[in-house]
Design a protein around this motif. Structure first.
Motif, mmCIF file in Angstrom:
data_model
loop_
_atom_site.group_PDB
_atom_site.id
_atom_site.type_symbol
_atom_site.label_atom_id
_atom_site.label_comp_id
_atom_site.label_asym_id
_atom_site.label_seq_id
_atom_site.Cartn_x
_atom_site.Cartn_y
_atom_site.Cartn_z
ATOM 1 N N ARG A 82 40.788 49.546 -34.292
ATOM 2 C CA ARG A 82 39.652 48.987 -33.558
ATOM 3 C C ARG A 82 40.151 48.145 -32.404
ATOM 4 O O ARG A 82 41.146 47.447 -32.521
ATOM 5 N N ARG A 83 39.424 48.200 -31.309
ATOM 6 C CA ARG A 83 39.741 47.344 -30.170
ATOM 7 C C ARG A 83 38.978 46.041 -30.367
ATOM 8 O O ARG A 83 37.751 46.051 -30.437
ATOM 9 N N VAL A 84 39.680 44.931 -30.502
ATOM 10 C CA VAL A 84 39.015 43.651 -30.734
ATOM 11 C C VAL A 84 38.783 42.893 -29.432
ATOM 12 O O VAL A 84 37.922 42.036 -29.352
ATOM 13 N N ALA A 85 39.584 43.215 -28.411
ATOM 14 C CA ALA A 85 39.416 42.626 -27.088
ATOM 15 C C ALA A 85 40.151 43.523 -26.115
ATOM 16 O O ALA A 85 40.829 44.461 -26.537
ATOM 17 N N ALA A 86 40.025 43.229 -24.816
ATOM 18 C CA ALA A 86 40.722 44.058 -23.836
ATOM 19 C C ALA A 86 42.216 43.985 -24.080
ATOM 20 O O ALA A 86 42.827 42.930 -23.950
#
Ligand SMILES: [Zn+2]
Length: 79
Positions: A42-46
């Motif tokens: 999962r991408r949690v932030a850029a």
């Protein structure tokens, strides 16, 4: 190829298609963790990615888990 990027037409380059495909894979939750290889990334932030299975957190591309920089870091870390 029956990629979901077909609707963007031929004026977009291969690189753009790859990025778009990666972004859509992220949105669908189908990206594999590079550490445990399960599709729980999962991408949690850029640029920050985390795996729900093994809990690893690492920096990558803003929209894809592996940027050119991340590849270089991974290669140097393996050596
Ligand atoms: Zn993992």
């Amino acid at each position: 190829m029956a990629l979901s990027t077909g609707r963007f037409g031929p004026r977009y380059g291969t690189r753009t298609k790859k990025i778009v495909a990666a972004i859509e894979a992220v949105q669908k939750g189908k990206l594999n963790c590079p550490y445990c290889e399960r599709s729980a990334l999962r991408r949690v932030a850029a640029g920050i990615w985390t795996c729900r299975k093994c809990g690893v957190k690492f920096a990558g591309g803003a929209y894809t888990p592996r940027s050119a920089t991340a590849e270089a870091i991974a290669k140097s870390a393996q050596g």
